[in-house]
Design an enzyme around this catalytic site. Structure first.
Site, short mmCIF file in Angstrom:
data_model
loop_
_atom_site.label_atom_id
_atom_site.label_comp_id
_atom_site.label_asym_id
_atom_site.label_seq_id
_atom_site.Cartn_x
_atom_site.Cartn_y
_atom_site.Cartn_z
N GLU A 14 -16.77 5.48 -21.77
CA GLU A 14 -17.64 5.76 -21.00
C GLU A 14 -18.93 6.17 -22.23
O GLU A 14 -19.88 6.39 -21.83
CB GLU A 14 -17.78 7.15 -19.97
N HIS A 37 -18.15 14.26 -18.72
CA HIS A 37 -17.24 12.53 -17.60
C HIS A 37 -16.22 13.74 -16.65
O HIS A 37 -15.08 14.01 -17.83
CB HIS A 37 -17.87 11.75 -17.71
N HIS A 39 -12.82 14.47 -13.28
CA HIS A 39 -12.71 13.30 -11.80
C HIS A 39 -12.10 14.66 -10.98
O HIS A 39 -10.61 14.96 -10.86
CB HIS A 39 -11.58 13.02 -12.02
N HIS A 110 -15.83 8.06 -7.84
CA HIS A 110 -14.56 7.44 -9.38
C HIS A 110 -14.78 9.00 -9.56
O HIS A 110 -13.62 9.51 -10.74
CB HIS A 110 -15.46 7.36 -9.95
ZN LIG Z 1 -13.69 8.56 -14.97
#
Ligand SMILES: [Zn+2]
Length: 163
Positions: A14, A37, A39, A110
């Site tokens: 990302e 980022h 999860h 996601h």
């Molecule tokens: Zn991810």
């Protein structure tokens, strides 16, 4: 994935979105220098919920009303980027737009993204937001729909803490 010295060490997939987000934030005068980022399980679960996944106002409201901490420490709320390909330009653009307005951007089915002055601040937005989702889903799993902190009490929090 971090880990210099590890064989498969590489920047996050990302990477593009992370650079674009920070550049956009800088342009609007923000001091944020860190993008995270992750999860977070419960925020992702809620992004699968047919009634909440496509309505960021409902999604935010549900997390806010589960515990005052979320209302106080995620004051700008949570935006949702509809599912798209990880690492894509579309995802980067959608995330940048959401983070101009919200403290946390959910990537539907996601994960989550947030920015902060440092990693701790960015992580905290996601961690606190996830608490709201976890409490809500825990209530559903216990067989009842939570009452939630009332609209009047949420408004009181907003005014008291100048959110
Ligand atoms: Zn991810």
């Amino acid at each position: 994935m971090g880990g210099r010295g590890v064989d498969n060490y590489a920047p996050t997939s990302e990477f593009i979105s992370h650079v674009e987000i920070i550049m956009a934030k800088q342009k609007m005068g923000s001091l944020d220098r860190c993008v995270i980022h992750t999860h977070p399980i419960e925020l992702i679960m809620l992004s699968h919920h047919p009634e909440y996944a496509h309505d960021e106002m409902m999604y935010t409201q549900m997390c806010w009303q589960m515990i005052p901490e979320v209302r106080a420490f995620v004051p700008r709320g949570i935006g949702i980027v509809p599912y798209c390909m990880p690492g894509s330009q579309k995802l980067a653009k959608g995330t940048t737009e959401k983070l101009m307005q919200y403290d946390v951007a959910i990537w539907e089915k996601h994960g989550a993204v947030a920015t902060g002055k440092d990693a701790l601040e960015a992580f905290d937005y996601i961690d606190v937001a996830n608490k709201g989702a976890k409490l809500f889903l825990g209530c559903l799993a216990s067989g009842f729909i939570p009452e939630g902190v009332s609209g009047a009490d949420l408004l009181d929090l907003k005014q008291t803490f100048n959110l």
